[in-house]
Design a protein around this motif. Structure first.
Motif, PDB file in Angstrom:
ATOM      1  N   LEU A 108      71.034  36.973  45.734  1.00  0.00           N
ATOM      2  CA  LEU A 108      70.060  35.938  46.524  1.00  0.00           C
ATOM      3  C   LEU A 108      69.349  35.068  45.556  1.00  0.00           C
ATOM      4  CD1 LEU A 108      70.031  35.586  49.400  1.00  0.00           C
ATOM      5  CD2 LEU A 108      67.929  36.898  49.435  1.00  0.00           C
ATOM      6  N   PRO A 109      69.537  34.140  45.125  1.00  0.00           N
ATOM      7  CA  PRO A 109      68.648  33.374  44.202  1.00  0.00           C
ATOM      8  C   PRO A 109      67.181  32.909  44.944  1.00  0.00           C
ATOM      9  CG  PRO A 109      70.242  31.668  45.115  1.00  0.00           C
ATOM     10  CD  PRO A 109      70.545  32.990  45.708  1.00  0.00           C
ATOM     11  N   ILE A 110      66.110  33.216  44.343  1.00  0.00           N
ATOM     12  CA  ILE A 110      64.942  32.968  45.051  1.00  0.00           C
ATOM     13  C   ILE A 110      63.862  32.175  43.789  1.00  0.00           C
ATOM     14  CG2 ILE A 110      64.789  34.808  46.477  1.00  0.00           C
ATOM     15  CD1 ILE A 110      62.914  36.146  44.445  1.00  0.00           C
ATOM     16  N   GLY A 111      64.473  31.661  42.703  1.00  0.00           N
ATOM     17  CA  GLY A 111      63.797  31.235  41.588  1.00  0.00           C
ATOM     18  C   GLY A 111      63.828  29.643  41.578  1.00  0.00           C
ATOM     19  N   PRO A 112      63.211  28.979  40.536  1.00  0.00           N
ATOM     20  CA  PRO A 112      62.876  29.713  39.373  1.00  0.00           C
ATOM     21  C   PRO A 112      61.508  30.338  39.478  1.00  0.00           C
ATOM     22  CG  PRO A 112      62.390  27.338  39.173  1.00  0.00           C
ATOM     23  CD  PRO A 112      63.283  27.489  40.490  1.00  0.00           C
ATOM     24  N   LEU A 113      61.256  31.641  39.220  1.00  0.00           N
ATOM     25  CA  LEU A 113      59.894  32.280  39.340  1.00  0.00           C
ATOM     26  C   LEU A 113      59.087  31.990  37.982  1.00  0.00           C
ATOM     27  CD1 LEU A 113      61.485  35.857  40.393  1.00  0.00           C
ATOM     28  CD2 LEU A 113      60.426  33.851  41.620  1.00  0.00           C
ATOM     29  N   ALA A 303      64.059  18.110  39.345  1.00  0.00           N
ATOM     30  CA  ALA A 303      63.821  17.770  40.694  1.00  0.00           C
ATOM     31  C   ALA A 303      64.504  18.199  41.654  1.00  0.00           C
ATOM     32  CB  ALA A 303      63.897  16.240  40.963  1.00  0.00           C
ATOM     33  N   LYS A 304      65.767  18.812  41.161  1.00  0.00           N
ATOM     34  CA  LYS A 304      66.777  19.690  42.038  1.00  0.00           C
ATOM     35  C   LYS A 304      65.912  21.211  42.369  1.00  0.00           C
ATOM     36  CE  LYS A 304      70.837  16.995  41.823  1.00  0.00           C
ATOM     37  NZ  LYS A 304      72.095  17.019  40.938  1.00  0.00           N
ATOM     38  N   VAL A 305      65.790  21.841  41.150  1.00  0.00           N
ATOM     39  CA  VAL A 305      65.409  23.185  40.938  1.00  0.00           C
ATOM     40  C   VAL A 305      63.793  23.154  41.660  1.00  0.00           C
ATOM     41  CG1 VAL A 305      64.511  24.826  39.275  1.00  0.00           C
ATOM     42  CG2 VAL A 305      66.911  23.659  38.789  1.00  0.00           C
ATOM     43  N   MET A 306      62.829  22.283  41.443  1.00  0.00           N
ATOM     44  CA  MET A 306      61.922  22.599  41.817  1.00  0.00           C
ATOM     45  C   MET A 306      61.830  22.358  43.346  1.00  0.00           C
ATOM     46  SD  MET A 306      60.184  23.749  39.516  1.00  0.00           S
ATOM     47  CE  MET A 306      58.385  23.956  39.841  1.00  0.00           C
ATOM     48  N   ASN A 307      62.488  21.373  43.986  1.00  0.00           N
ATOM     49  CA  ASN A 307      62.741  21.209  45.530  1.00  0.00           C
ATOM     50  C   ASN A 307      63.322  22.493  46.233  1.00  0.00           C
ATOM     51  OD1 ASN A 307      61.608  18.629  45.568  1.00  0.00           O
ATOM     52  ND2 ASN A 307      63.716  17.642  45.270  1.00  0.00           N
ATOM     53  N   SER A 308      64.184  23.346  45.227  1.00  0.00           N
ATOM     54  CA  SER A 308      64.691  24.498  45.944  1.00  0.00           C
ATOM     55  C   SER A 308      63.322  25.473  46.334  1.00  0.00           C
ATOM     56  CB  SER A 308      65.684  25.070  45.189  1.00  0.00           C
ATOM     57  OG  SER A 308      65.089  25.594  43.903  1.00  0.00           O
ATOM     58  N   GLY A 313      63.584  24.458  51.104  1.00  0.00           N
ATOM     59  CA  GLY A 313      64.618  24.838  50.030  1.00  0.00           C
ATOM     60  C   GLY A 313      65.649  25.824  49.891  1.00  0.00           C
ATOM     61  N   CYS A 314      66.687  26.009  49.234  1.00  0.00           N
ATOM     62  CA  CYS A 314      67.419  26.874  49.234  1.00  0.00           C
ATOM     63  C   CYS A 314      66.532  28.367  48.772  1.00  0.00           C
ATOM     64  CB  CYS A 314      68.717  26.771  48.239  1.00  0.00           C
ATOM     65  SG  CYS A 314      70.002  27.840  48.132  1.00  0.00           S
ATOM     66  N   SER A 315      66.103  28.364  47.818  1.00  0.00           N
ATOM     67  CA  SER A 315      65.283  29.464  47.208  1.00  0.00           C
ATOM     68  C   SER A 315      64.124  29.913  48.181  1.00  0.00           C
ATOM     69  CB  SER A 315      64.646  29.210  45.798  1.00  0.00           C
ATOM     70  OG  SER A 315      65.662  29.122  44.879  1.00  0.00           O
ATOM     71  N   GLY A 316      63.561  28.890  48.849  1.00  0.00           N
ATOM     72  CA  GLY A 316      62.280  29.020  49.479  1.00  0.00           C
ATOM     73  C   GLY A 316      62.806  29.740  50.860  1.00  0.00           C
ATOM     74  N   LYS A 317      63.961  29.295  51.407  1.00  0.00           N
ATOM     75  CA  LYS A 317      64.603  29.750  52.537  1.00  0.00           C
ATOM     76  C   LYS A 317      65.009  31.222  52.384  1.00  0.00           C
ATOM     77  CE  LYS A 317      66.418  25.806  54.713  1.00  0.00           C
ATOM     78  NZ  LYS A 317      67.440  24.790  55.163  1.00  0.00           N
ATOM     79  N   ASN A 318      65.903  31.356  50.975  1.00  0.00           N
ATOM     80  CA  ASN A 318      66.292  32.610  50.808  1.00  0.00           C
ATOM     81  C   ASN A 318      64.995  34.004  50.571  1.00  0.00           C
ATOM     82  OD1 ASN A 318      68.900  31.968  50.485  1.00  0.00           O
ATOM     83  ND2 ASN A 318      68.880  31.599  48.335  1.00  0.00           N
ATOM     84  N   PHE A 319      64.180  33.425  50.090  1.00  0.00           N
ATOM     85  CA  PHE A 319      62.826  34.249  49.933  1.00  0.00           C
ATOM     86  C   PHE A 319      62.227  34.751  51.452  1.00  0.00           C
ATOM     87  CE2 PHE A 319      58.466  35.282  49.381  1.00  0.00           C
ATOM     88  CZ  PHE A 319      58.392  36.435  48.607  1.00  0.00           C
ATOM     89  N   ASN A 320      62.123  33.686  52.186  1.00  0.00           N
ATOM     90  CA  ASN A 320      61.662  33.933  53.551  1.00  0.00           C
ATOM     91  C   ASN A 320      62.488  34.638  54.294  1.00  0.00           C
ATOM     92  OD1 ASN A 320      59.130  32.593  53.174  1.00  0.00           O
ATOM     93  ND2 ASN A 320      60.175  30.552  53.878  1.00  0.00           N
ATOM     94  N   ASN A 321      63.633  34.536  54.261  1.00  0.00           N
ATOM     95  CA  ASN A 321      64.802  35.424  55.094  1.00  0.00           C
ATOM     96  C   ASN A 321      64.732  36.905  54.409  1.00  0.00           C
ATOM     97  OD1 ASN A 321      65.601  33.160  56.408  1.00  0.00           O
ATOM     98  ND2 ASN A 321      67.148  32.601  55.396  1.00  0.00           N
TER      99      ASN A 321
END
Length: 329
Positions: A108-113, A303-308, A313-321
């Motif tokens: 589960l990617p939640i980065g970049p940290l 831009a893509k990584v920071m939007n995640s 974004g993908c990482s944001g959703k993963n972390f919240n889930n």
């Protein structure tokens, strides 16, 4: 006891995927049961995952055979632990390693940290930071400075150290070079004769720099370093192109990502004597900062990584889930 387990993976997810495939590598005769490489070849874990050179497997390019065997044994223990986890939380993003996360849904990617995203004040550092280097950067033209840093472990012999120094000097570009006292075996006689005098005003030598603020500074043009995963993620998150000089472990995999997959950097090649010569340093730096495409791709990837990291974004959703999964369990 019914306790659920979660593992945290701080390196590239591709390295975790490689280690989880060790039994298959042994079965296919690529390595033996002690981790020794039997076949020097490119290995691809799936048709879409980054190909890896077996000579650069994480455990195969560190120290002597005894050290490699010890590290391989530790990795085998880690694998058993990883397989007990419901999730493997990764300091990466789907935008950086799409193929790995598609193949390994338990990762589960939640980065970049990033330390710059912390709410509190940072505590602890490898050494006293040269905060004055930021003032020096303020005085340099936009995208003009070569930032050079090799982490906390890399050590140069004197010949290689001097070739790097002369290569930086020959670029005629300003540079900020992090030179730990133990970066070379002979710190008191390390620099080429007259080097410090010749680069005065153009080159800054620092014992330890605040890397996040440096990489985010508008004067920085590129990052010459060892390709550790933290440095890689920090460089990507700031849209900085790379000059890659890997030494061991996962650094070769990270170089492949940078140069072959994301195409935001160039690798430095050794000559027939096993040295990265001053001319190679100069030429690759000049190529990186003058050839169109590297900076543009680096900014696009940033831009893509920071939007995640955004909530949608993908990482944001993963972390919240993930947090919801903990609360609901």
């Amino acid at each position: 006891m019914g306790v659920r387990a979660v593992a945290f993976w701080p390196a590239a997810a591709a390295v975790s995927a490689l280690e989880l495939n060790i039994p298959k590598l042994i079965h296919d005769g690529i390595i033996d049961s002690s981790g020794s490489v039997l076949k020097n070849q490119m290995v691809q874990l799936s048709p879409t995952i980054l190909a890896m050179d077996s000579a650069h497997f994480v455990w195969a390019c560190i120290g002597d055979p005894t050290t490699q065997g010890i590290i391989f044994y530790v990795i085998l223990k880690n694998i058993r632990t990883l397989k007990l986890a419901d999730w493997i939380i990764c300091n990466s993003s789907n935008e950086l390693e799409t193929s790995v996360f598609n193949s390994y849904p338990e990762m589960l990617p939640i980065g970049p940290l990033l330390s710059s995203n912390r709410l509190g004040k940072l505590v602890g550092s490898y050494g006293p930071k040269d905060l004055d280097c930021l003032v020096w950067l303020d005085k340099q033209p936009v995208q003009s400075v070569i930032y050079v840093a090799f982490g906390s472990i890399t050590v140069f012999d004197q010949t290689q150290f001097q070739e790097l120094a002369l290569g930086l000097e020959r670029t005629n570009m300003p540079f900020l070079w992090v030179v730990r006292r133990n970066l070379t075996a002979e710190p008191n006689n390390a620099y080429p004769k007259g080097f410090k005098e010749r680069i005065q005003g153009r080159g800054r030598l620092s014992s330890w720099a605040p890397q996040q603020p440096v990489l985010s500074h508008p004067s920085v043009a590129c990052f010459l370093g060892h390709c550790g995963w933290n440095s890689t993620v920090e460089g990507v998150s700031n849209g900085v192109p790379f000059l890659c000089w890997p030494y061991f472990a996962d650094q070769f995999t990270n170089r492949s990502y940078i140069c072959d997959d994301w195409k935001v950097g160039l690798g430095l090649e050794k000559d027939e004597n096993g040295i990265i010569a001053q001319g190679e340093v100069k030429n690759k730096i000049e190529q990186l900062v003058t050839v169109k495409g590297y900076k543009e791709r680096a900014l696009d990837l940033k831009a893509k990584v920071m939007n995640s990291l955004r909530e949608d974004g993908c990482s944001g959703k993963n972390f919240n889930n993930f947090v919801k999964w903990i609360k609901d369990d």
